[in-house]
Design an enzyme around this catalytic site. Structure first.
Site, mmCIF file in Angstrom:
data_model
loop_
_atom_site.group_PDB
_atom_site.id
_atom_site.type_symbol
_atom_site.label_atom_id
_atom_site.label_comp_id
_atom_site.label_asym_id
_atom_site.label_seq_id
_atom_site.Cartn_x
_atom_site.Cartn_y
_atom_site.Cartn_z
ATOM 1 N N THR A 145 0.853 -1.182 0.000
ATOM 2 C CA THR A 145 0.000 0.000 0.000
ATOM 3 C C THR A 145 0.886 1.228 0.000
ATOM 4 O O THR A 145 1.986 1.215 0.555
ATOM 5 C CB THR A 145 -0.996 0.013 1.180
ATOM 6 O OG1 THR A 145 -1.983 1.029 0.941
ATOM 7 C CG2 THR A 145 -0.316 0.266 2.515
ATOM 8 N N CYS A 204 -2.754 7.535 8.152
ATOM 9 C CA CYS A 204 -3.317 6.178 8.089
ATOM 10 C C CYS A 204 -2.302 5.169 8.636
ATOM 11 O O CYS A 204 -1.109 5.444 8.692
ATOM 12 C CB CYS A 204 -3.649 5.807 6.651
ATOM 13 S SG CYS A 204 -4.901 6.852 5.872
ATOM 14 N N HIS A 222 -5.415 -0.929 5.075
ATOM 15 C CA HIS A 222 -4.991 0.478 5.059
ATOM 16 C C HIS A 222 -6.065 1.250 5.839
ATOM 17 O O HIS A 222 -7.082 1.648 5.277
ATOM 18 C CB HIS A 222 -4.887 0.955 3.619
ATOM 19 C CG HIS A 222 -4.313 2.327 3.459
ATOM 20 N ND1 HIS A 222 -3.306 2.606 2.580
ATOM 21 C CD2 HIS A 222 -4.604 3.505 4.067
ATOM 22 C CE1 HIS A 222 -3.008 3.893 2.630
ATOM 23 N NE2 HIS A 222 -3.808 4.462 3.529
#
Length: 163
Positions: A23, A29, A46
């Protein structure tokens, strides 16, 4: 042939070796990796926000978006694929404070709140965190290889490392 499975923002997926999973764009995040060494199986979520209670409509919730729901969903997918929950380990990265605010408002501390929420959700599921790279104020890209169990972390202006 592409062997990297990509996971977007507020998304999750699982992968089995020889594939890897990646990712990009982790700021505040948190990227959560759950993996089973014996199965060479891994999942990546994520996570954007700490708690699904802020969702307007709980019936249409994106489970991958919130720490409390994403980890349960990822765990469920890995168990359905043959992993045993007690064998799973976790690695986490992200949770940066991308913007500095003069306010001491707790709601603005999204990165640290995401990290705290992920740790609490993993604790509730009895999944041990074996490595983490969290905090700071730089974005990260992560890629996990279930055959080596190494999480490669590329941090903006700070290079690459494996945990």
């Amino acid at each position: 042939m592409e062997t990297v499975i990509k996971v977007g923002i507020a998304d999750l997926n699982i992968v089995r070796s020889p594939y890897t999973i990646r990712t990009t764009g982790l700021g505040s995040c948190v990227g959560v990796i759950l993996y089973d060494e014996s199965q060479r199986l891994a999942g990546l979520a994520h996570v954007m926000l700490p708690d699904s209670s802020i969702a307007k409509d709980p019936t249409t919730i994106n489970k991958a978006k919130f720490a409390d729901t994403a980890i349960k969903e990822l765990l469920s997918k890995l168990v359905m694929e043959g992993s045993r929950a007690h064998k799973l380990k976790a690695k986490i990265a992200g949770g940066a404070e991308m913007f500095s605010f003069s306010s001491q408002n707790e709601m603005m501390r999204i990165g640290p709140r995401n990290v705290e929420a992920v740790k609490l959700a993993l604790l509730k599921e009895n999944i041990r965190i074996v490595a983490e790279d969290t905090g700071g104020n730089s974005g990260r890209t992560i890629e996990f290889d279930p055959s080596t169990c190494l999480l490669q972390i590329r941090t903006v202006n700070k290079g690459t490392k494996d945990i």
